[in-house]
Design a protein around this motif. Structure first.
Motif, PDB file in Angstrom:
ATOM      1  N   SER A 106      19.629  -4.404 -19.516  1.00 57.07           N
ATOM      2  CA  SER A 106      19.758  -4.083 -18.252  1.00 57.07           C
ATOM      3  C   SER A 106      18.932  -4.459 -17.112  1.00 57.07           C
ATOM      4  CB  SER A 106      20.247  -2.581 -18.335  1.00 57.07           C
ATOM      5  OG  SER A 106      21.144  -2.453 -19.352  1.00 57.07           O
ATOM      6  N   LEU A 107      17.623  -4.103 -17.574  1.00 59.89           N
ATOM      7  CA  LEU A 107      16.496  -4.447 -16.332  1.00 59.89           C
ATOM      8  C   LEU A 107      16.408  -5.868 -16.269  1.00 59.89           C
ATOM      9  CD1 LEU A 107      14.312  -2.616 -14.918  1.00 59.89           C
ATOM     10  CD2 LEU A 107      12.858  -3.199 -16.927  1.00 59.89           C
ATOM     11  N   ALA A 108      16.661  -6.851 -16.913  1.00 60.59           N
ATOM     12  CA  ALA A 108      16.730  -8.245 -16.790  1.00 60.59           C
ATOM     13  C   ALA A 108      18.085  -8.516 -16.084  1.00 60.59           C
ATOM     14  CB  ALA A 108      16.521  -8.764 -18.207  1.00 60.59           C
ATOM     15  N   HIS A 109      19.034  -7.940 -16.451  1.00 56.13           N
ATOM     16  CA  HIS A 109      20.232  -8.151 -15.630  1.00 56.13           C
ATOM     17  C   HIS A 109      20.009  -7.850 -13.847  1.00 56.13           C
ATOM     18  CE1 HIS A 109      24.484  -9.025 -14.739  1.00 56.13           C
ATOM     19  NE2 HIS A 109      24.627  -7.474 -14.171  1.00 56.13           N
ATOM     20  N   ALA A 110      19.383  -6.676 -14.040  1.00 52.73           N
ATOM     21  CA  ALA A 110      19.189  -6.279 -12.337  1.00 52.73           C
ATOM     22  C   ALA A 110      18.138  -7.124 -11.685  1.00 52.73           C
ATOM     23  CB  ALA A 110      18.587  -4.829 -12.421  1.00 52.73           C
ATOM     24  N   VAL A 111      17.230  -7.868 -12.507  1.00 53.53           N
ATOM     25  CA  VAL A 111      16.400  -8.834 -11.871  1.00 53.53           C
ATOM     26  C   VAL A 111      17.055  -9.927 -11.557  1.00 53.53           C
ATOM     27  CG1 VAL A 111      14.453 -10.528 -12.108  1.00 53.53           C
ATOM     28  CG2 VAL A 111      14.123  -8.168 -13.306  1.00 53.53           C
ATOM     29  N   ARG A 112      17.955 -10.674 -12.400  1.00 49.15           N
ATOM     30  CA  ARG A 112      18.845 -11.542 -11.904  1.00 49.15           C
ATOM     31  C   ARG A 112      19.688 -11.337 -10.724  1.00 49.15           C
ATOM     32  NH1 ARG A 112      17.575 -15.680 -15.041  1.00 49.15           N
ATOM     33  NH2 ARG A 112      16.868 -14.969 -17.300  1.00 49.15           N
ATOM     34  N   ASN A 113      20.303 -10.141 -10.718  1.00 56.63           N
ATOM     35  CA  ASN A 113      21.173  -9.680  -9.631  1.00 56.63           C
ATOM     36  C   ASN A 113      20.423  -9.806  -8.262  1.00 56.63           C
ATOM     37  OD1 ASN A 113      23.495  -9.765 -11.027  1.00 56.63           O
ATOM     38  ND2 ASN A 113      23.435  -7.566 -11.263  1.00 56.63           N
ATOM     39  N   SER A 114      19.164  -9.423  -8.194  1.00 54.22           N
ATOM     40  CA  SER A 114      18.413  -9.425  -6.817  1.00 54.22           C
ATOM     41  C   SER A 114      18.474 -10.901  -6.466  1.00 54.22           C
ATOM     42  CB  SER A 114      17.117  -8.798  -7.208  1.00 54.22           C
ATOM     43  OG  SER A 114      16.133  -9.690  -7.745  1.00 54.22           O
ATOM     44  N   GLN A 115      18.448 -11.730  -7.243  1.00 53.29           N
ATOM     45  CA  GLN A 115      18.485 -13.182  -6.399  1.00 53.29           C
ATOM     46  C   GLN A 115      19.497 -13.275  -5.438  1.00 53.29           C
ATOM     47  OE1 GLN A 115      17.423 -16.933  -8.867  1.00 53.29           O
ATOM     48  NE2 GLN A 115      19.499 -17.297  -8.590  1.00 53.29           N
ATOM     49  N   ALA A 116      20.746 -13.122  -6.048  1.00 56.43           N
ATOM     50  CA  ALA A 116      22.025 -13.371  -5.340  1.00 56.43           C
ATOM     51  C   ALA A 116      21.982 -12.443  -3.962  1.00 56.43           C
ATOM     52  CB  ALA A 116      23.346 -13.070  -6.143  1.00 56.43           C
ATOM     53  N   LEU A 117      21.646 -11.119  -4.146  1.00 53.72           N
ATOM     54  CA  LEU A 117      21.515 -10.403  -3.084  1.00 53.72           C
ATOM     55  C   LEU A 117      20.355 -10.699  -2.030  1.00 53.72           C
ATOM     56  CD1 LEU A 117      21.855  -6.941  -5.115  1.00 53.72           C
ATOM     57  CD2 LEU A 117      23.659  -8.059  -3.756  1.00 53.72           C
ATOM     58  N   PHE A 118      19.626 -11.172  -2.647  1.00 51.34           N
ATOM     59  CA  PHE A 118      18.321 -11.711  -1.627  1.00 51.34           C
ATOM     60  C   PHE A 118      18.731 -12.972  -0.893  1.00 51.34           C
ATOM     61  CE2 PHE A 118      14.620 -13.732  -0.213  1.00 51.34           C
ATOM     62  CZ  PHE A 118      13.702 -12.799   0.090  1.00 51.34           C
ATOM     63  N   LEU A 119      19.144 -14.094  -1.865  1.00 51.02           N
ATOM     64  CA  LEU A 119      19.371 -15.271  -1.361  1.00 51.02           C
ATOM     65  C   LEU A 119      20.557 -15.628  -0.171  1.00 51.02           C
ATOM     66  CD1 LEU A 119      18.149 -17.521  -3.961  1.00 51.02           C
ATOM     67  CD2 LEU A 119      17.322 -17.016  -1.969  1.00 51.02           C
ATOM     68  N   ARG A 120      21.533 -14.439  -0.343  1.00 52.06           N
ATOM     69  CA  ARG A 120      22.727 -14.461   0.807  1.00 52.06           C
ATOM     70  C   ARG A 120      22.183 -14.324   2.077  1.00 52.06           C
ATOM     71  NH1 ARG A 120      25.848  -8.849   0.299  1.00 52.06           N
ATOM     72  NH2 ARG A 120      27.092  -9.867   1.454  1.00 52.06           N
ATOM     73  N   TYR A 121      21.140 -13.799   2.184  1.00 52.97           N
ATOM     74  CA  TYR A 121      20.372 -14.022   3.495  1.00 52.97           C
ATOM     75  C   TYR A 121      19.858 -15.266   3.815  1.00 52.97           C
ATOM     76  CZ  TYR A 121      21.587  -9.266   2.963  1.00 52.97           C
ATOM     77  OH  TYR A 121      22.541  -8.051   2.801  1.00 52.97           O
ATOM     78  N   ALA A 122      19.597 -16.265   3.185  1.00 55.46           N
ATOM     79  CA  ALA A 122      19.282 -17.585   3.504  1.00 55.46           C
ATOM     80  C   ALA A 122      19.928 -18.466   4.386  1.00 55.46           C
ATOM     81  CB  ALA A 122      19.074 -18.151   2.074  1.00 55.46           C
ATOM     82  N   GLU A 123      21.354 -17.997   4.383  1.00 54.60           N
ATOM     83  CA  GLU A 123      22.268 -18.745   5.338  1.00 54.60           C
ATOM     84  C   GLU A 123      21.717 -18.839   6.725  1.00 54.60           C
ATOM     85  OE1 GLU A 123      26.976 -18.088   6.873  1.00 54.60           O
ATOM     86  OE2 GLU A 123      26.387 -17.672   4.569  1.00 54.60           O
TER      87      GLU A 123
END
Length: 178
Positions: free
Chosen positions: A6-23
Motif C-alpha cells: 500500500s505504501l509503495a502504491h501511494a509513492v507511485r500515485n504521487s508521481q501522477a498527482l505531481f506531474l499533472r502540474y508540469a503541463e
C-alpha cells in the motif's frame, strides 16, 4: 505497522498527482521564478527526486546517503549541474534555486530523473518487510520510522506540488484542474 504494498502504491500515485502540474512548463520557462516564489519547476523536480533517493537509502537499511547514479547526478558545489544531470548541492535541503538554466537538466531529463526516483523509492518500499519499515531512523534532526518517513516524503511531494500550483498562477499558466 506499514503495509509495504500500500505504501509503495501511494509513492507511485504521487508521481501522477505531481506531474499533472508540469503541463505548460518547457525548456524556456523551467527555471522561471516569480516574486515570493523562489522554487522554480526544475529545482522542484530535482529537490523531490533527491529527497526520494535519500529516503530509499534509508528504507533499504543505510543510515548514510549512498552514491547516486552518475548518469543523473553529480556531487558538486551547487554549480556543477548540466543539461542532463542535477548537482546534488543545487537541489538539496536549504539550497537556493537560481534562474540559470545551464545549472539544471533540460525538462525531459529532469522529469526522467524524478520518475526514476519515484521508481526507486516505490521499489524499495515494496520489497521492504514490515520490520524494515518499523526501523527507527534519524531524519532531519528527529527520530521516526522508515515507514513514517515514506509517508512524510509523499506529503513532501504534495507540498511542492502546491508550490508549483502557486508558481503556475504567478506565471499566468492555465489551470490543469478543470
Amino acid at each position: 505497522m506499514h503495509d509495504p504494498v500500500s505504501l509503495a502504491h501511494a509513492v507511485r500515485n504521487s508521481q501522477a498527482l505531481f506531474l499533472r502540474y508540469a503541463e505548460g512548463f518547457d525548456d524556456t520557462n523551467r527555471v522561471s521564478q516569480a516574486d515570493g516564489l523562489r522554487n522554480h519547476f526544475s529545482w522542484t523536480l530535482g529537490h523531490c527526486a533527491l529527497t526520494m533517493n535519500r529516503a530509499a537509502d534509508v528504507v533499504v537499511g543505510f543510515n548514510e546517503p549512498q552514491a547516486l547514479p552518475t548518469t543523473d547526478w553529480v556531487a558538486g558545489d551547487g554549480t556543477a549541474g548540466d543539461p542532463s544531470r542535477y548537482d546534488t548541492e543545487s537541489v538539496g535541503y536549504k539550497s537556493e534555486p537560481v534562474p540559470n538554466a545551464s545549472r539544471y537538466p533540460r525538462l525531459d531529463r529532469a522529469t526522467e530523473i524524478f520518475r526514476a526516483a519515484i521508481d526507486r523509492l516505490a521499489s524499495a518500499v515494496a520489497e521492504a518487510s514490515p520490520t524494515m519499515l518499523a526501523r527507527e531512523i534519524q531524519w532531519g534532526g528527529s527520530t521516526t520510522t522508515a515507514g513514517d518517513l515514506v509517508s512524510r516524503i509523499i506529503f513532501h511531494n504534495g507540498v511542492h506540488a502546491g508550490q508549483i500550483i502557486d508558481l503556475r498562477r504567478a506565471l499566468g499558466l492555465p489551470s490543469v484542474t478543470g
